[in-house]
Design a protein around this motif. Structure first.
Motif, short mmCIF file in Angstrom:
data_model
loop_
_atom_site.label_atom_id
_atom_site.label_comp_id
_atom_site.label_asym_id
_atom_site.label_seq_id
_atom_site.Cartn_x
_atom_site.Cartn_y
_atom_site.Cartn_z
N LEU A 1 0.82 -1.21 0.00
CA LEU A 1 0.00 0.00 0.00
C LEU A 1 0.86 1.26 0.00
CD1 LEU A 1 -2.94 -0.94 2.40
CD2 LEU A 1 -2.99 -0.66 -0.08
N ARG A 2 1.99 1.23 0.69
CA ARG A 2 2.90 2.38 0.66
C ARG A 2 3.43 2.61 -0.75
NH1 ARG A 2 5.38 0.15 5.26
NH2 ARG A 2 7.26 -0.27 4.03
N VAL A 3 3.83 1.54 -1.40
CA VAL A 3 4.36 1.65 -2.77
C VAL A 3 3.28 2.17 -3.70
CG1 VAL A 3 5.30 0.37 -4.72
CG2 VAL A 3 6.09 -0.15 -2.41
N LEU A 4 2.08 1.58 -3.62
CA LEU A 4 0.99 2.01 -4.49
C LEU A 4 0.62 3.46 -4.24
CD1 LEU A 4 -1.32 1.57 -6.47
CD2 LEU A 4 -2.67 0.60 -4.59
N THR A 5 0.57 3.87 -2.98
CA THR A 5 0.23 5.26 -2.65
C THR A 5 1.24 6.22 -3.27
OG1 THR A 5 -0.75 4.56 -0.55
CG2 THR A 5 -0.15 6.88 -0.78
N ALA A 6 2.52 5.91 -3.14
CA ALA A 6 3.55 6.78 -3.70
C ALA A 6 3.47 6.85 -5.21
CB ALA A 6 4.92 6.29 -3.26
N CYS B 1 10.53 7.93 -14.71
CA CYS B 1 11.74 7.44 -14.05
C CYS B 1 11.60 7.39 -12.53
CB CYS B 1 12.96 8.29 -14.43
SG CYS B 1 13.03 9.91 -13.61
N LEU B 2 10.44 7.82 -12.00
CA LEU B 2 10.26 7.87 -10.56
C LEU B 2 9.95 6.52 -9.93
CD1 LEU B 2 8.24 11.16 -9.86
CD2 LEU B 2 10.61 10.66 -9.27
N ASN B 3 9.18 5.69 -10.64
CA ASN B 3 8.70 4.45 -10.02
C ASN B 3 9.82 3.55 -9.50
OD1 ASN B 3 6.10 5.28 -10.51
ND2 ASN B 3 5.84 4.06 -12.35
N PRO B 4 10.87 3.27 -10.27
CA PRO B 4 11.95 2.43 -9.71
C PRO B 4 12.58 3.04 -8.47
CG PRO B 4 12.17 2.60 -12.09
CD PRO B 4 11.13 3.60 -11.68
N ILE B 5 12.69 4.37 -8.43
CA ILE B 5 13.25 5.03 -7.25
C ILE B 5 12.34 4.82 -6.05
CG2 ILE B 5 13.94 7.26 -6.29
CD1 ILE B 5 14.55 8.16 -9.15
N LEU B 6 11.03 4.92 -6.28
CA LEU B 6 10.08 4.72 -5.19
C LEU B 6 10.11 3.28 -4.68
CD1 LEU B 6 7.05 6.75 -6.61
CD2 LEU B 6 8.64 7.44 -4.81
N TYR B 7 10.23 2.31 -5.60
CA TYR B 7 10.29 0.91 -5.18
C TYR B 7 11.42 0.70 -4.18
CZ TYR B 7 7.49 0.06 -9.42
OH TYR B 7 6.54 0.08 -10.39
N VAL B 8 12.57 1.28 -4.48
CA VAL B 8 13.75 1.06 -3.64
C VAL B 8 13.65 1.83 -2.33
CG1 VAL B 8 16.24 1.33 -3.51
CG2 VAL B 8 15.20 0.57 -5.65
N PHE B 9 13.28 3.11 -2.41
CA PHE B 9 13.28 3.94 -1.21
C PHE B 9 12.20 3.54 -0.22
CE2 PHE B 9 16.15 6.69 -3.42
CZ PHE B 9 16.81 7.39 -2.42
N LEU B 10 11.12 2.91 -0.70
CA LEU B 10 10.05 2.53 0.20
C LEU B 10 10.28 1.16 0.82
CD1 LEU B 10 6.96 3.85 -1.75
CD2 LEU B 10 7.94 4.75 0.35
N GLY B 11 11.33 0.46 0.39
CA GLY B 11 11.67 -0.81 1.02
C GLY B 11 12.23 -0.58 2.41
N GLN B 12 12.08 -1.56 3.26
CA GLN B 12 12.62 -1.44 4.61
C GLN B 12 14.14 -1.49 4.57
OE1 GLN B 12 10.84 -4.66 6.72
NE2 GLN B 12 8.79 -3.75 6.73
N GLN B 13 14.76 -0.75 5.47
CA GLN B 13 16.21 -0.73 5.60
C GLN B 13 16.88 -0.45 4.25
OE1 GLN B 13 17.05 -4.55 7.25
NE2 GLN B 13 16.23 -4.02 9.26
N PHE B 14 16.47 0.66 3.65
CA PHE B 14 16.90 0.97 2.28
C PHE B 14 18.42 1.02 2.15
CE2 PHE B 14 18.43 4.67 -0.15
CZ PHE B 14 18.33 4.12 -1.41
#
Length: 343
Positions: free
Chosen positions: A240-245, A291-304
């Motif tokens: 849900l965090r990923v989808l929201t972003a 180009c934002l989506n891959p950045i969001l996938y990584v930054f929203l992961g735990q312990q980035f």
């Protein structure tokens, strides 16, 4: 998204004038588009590799894989946009690329919002009906829905593809625009048909690609919040965090562009003069979304930071992986809580 390298269909041409401010804007747009191209190719390429070849195919990973494919394909249009900005809107690449590049752009616009809406509806179903989702939410169903989305997108962009043509203006410059000369016999009829078709196209685009998906996504979030928000699940859910972003970034990046082109086709001459200077910046902001989506996938992961140091692809895997929220224990718990609350 034609504004970067063609005359908008209302006939006004976006030009950069010889002023210091315009030159700064011109340089800024070229730099942003160049950064978008580099990050988009690398980021979306990595997502395609991870989601397509490193992870088990689930409903979630298939959706994000197709979203990355649409964004990665869109990157092919950015060099043409940069050159057209440098050339003040002139098209130098012939009829085939005029049609092909615009087709890529429109596929990205329609498919991205369709996929984001589908992901939101999928998460909503998982929250509202976990037992049904466990039994009926399959990869094959998701693939059929996504294939259907691709077919609908191709159908929607087909008329635009047919009428796109290269046209030389009175100064000898070539532009890639929709041309209705075969439908008309006089310049007056051509202008009238062009205005009507452009207005219908932009209005439908604003409704289908922005308003309706936004309404669906807001409804899905409202239903999910009403169902489980008070239990504290929404804030802790990675999908849900990923989808929201992703949804938020899409609408923020695309709203200025959609609004400007809607106003450009329903407004008067004074409105056109006021918004012309904002067409290219709004178009560049919309491009940056790819180009934002891959950045969001990584930054929203735990312990980035730890993951990034360890393995960027592993970080993407964790961000894209479907949350194990539908295992039997959690399904039974959520189902029992629902039944208890309803009684």
């Amino acid at each position: 998204m034609e504004a970067n390298f063609s005359i908008p269909q209302n006939g006004s041409e976006v030009l950069f004038h010889d002023s210091t401010t315009s030159r700064v804007i011109w340089i800024f747009l070229v730099v942003v588009l160049s950064i978008t191209f580099l990050l988009g190719v690398l980021g979306n390429g990595l997502v395609i590799y991870v989601a397509g070849f490193r992870m088990a195919h689930t409903v979630t990973t298939i959706c994000y894989l197709n979203l990355a494919l649409a964004d990665f394909t869109y990157m092919a249009s950015i060099p043409f946009q940069i050159i057209s900005i440098v050339m003040n809107g002139e098209w130098l690449f012939g009829l085939f690329l005029c049609k092909f590049v615009h087709m890529i752009i429109n596929i990205n616009i329609f498919l991205s919002i369709f996929l984001i809406t589908f992901i939101a509806m999928d998460r909503c179903i998982c929250v509202l009906h976990p037992v049904w989702a466990q039994n009926h939410r399959t990869v094959n169903v998701a693939r059929k829905v996504i294939v259907g989305a691709w077919l609908v997108v191709l159908l929607l962009i087909f008329p635009h593809f047919i009428f796109l043509n290269t046209v030389r203006d009175e100064r000898g410059k070539v532009h890639c625009i929709c041309n209705f000369e075969s439908w008309t016999t006089t310049p007056e009829e051509k202008a009238k048909v062009s205005t009507i078709v452009s207005l219908i196209s932009v209005t439908i685009n604003f409704i289908i690609c922005f308003s309706i998906p936004l309404i669906f996504i807001v409804i899905c979030y409202g239903l999910m919040a009403a169902k489980i928000g008070r239990r504290g699940f929404v804030n802790s859910s990675r999908p849900l965090r990923v989808l929201t972003a992703i949804a938020f970034s899409f609408f923020v990046c695309w709203f200025p562009f959609q609004l400007i082109f809607l106003l450009g086709n329903i407004g008067n001459k004074e409105t056109l003069n006021n918004i012309d200077m904002w067409v290219n910046p709004a178009s560049t902001l919309a491009s940056f979304n790819s180009c934002l989506n891959p950045i969001l996938y990584v930054f929203l992961g735990q312990q980035f930071r730890e993951r990034l140091i360890y393995s960027l692809s592993a970080s993407l895997e964790r961000a894209l992986r479907e949350e194990p929220a539908l295992n039997s224990d959690k399904v039974r718990n959520l189902s029992s809580q629902t039944e208890y609350s309803e009684t």
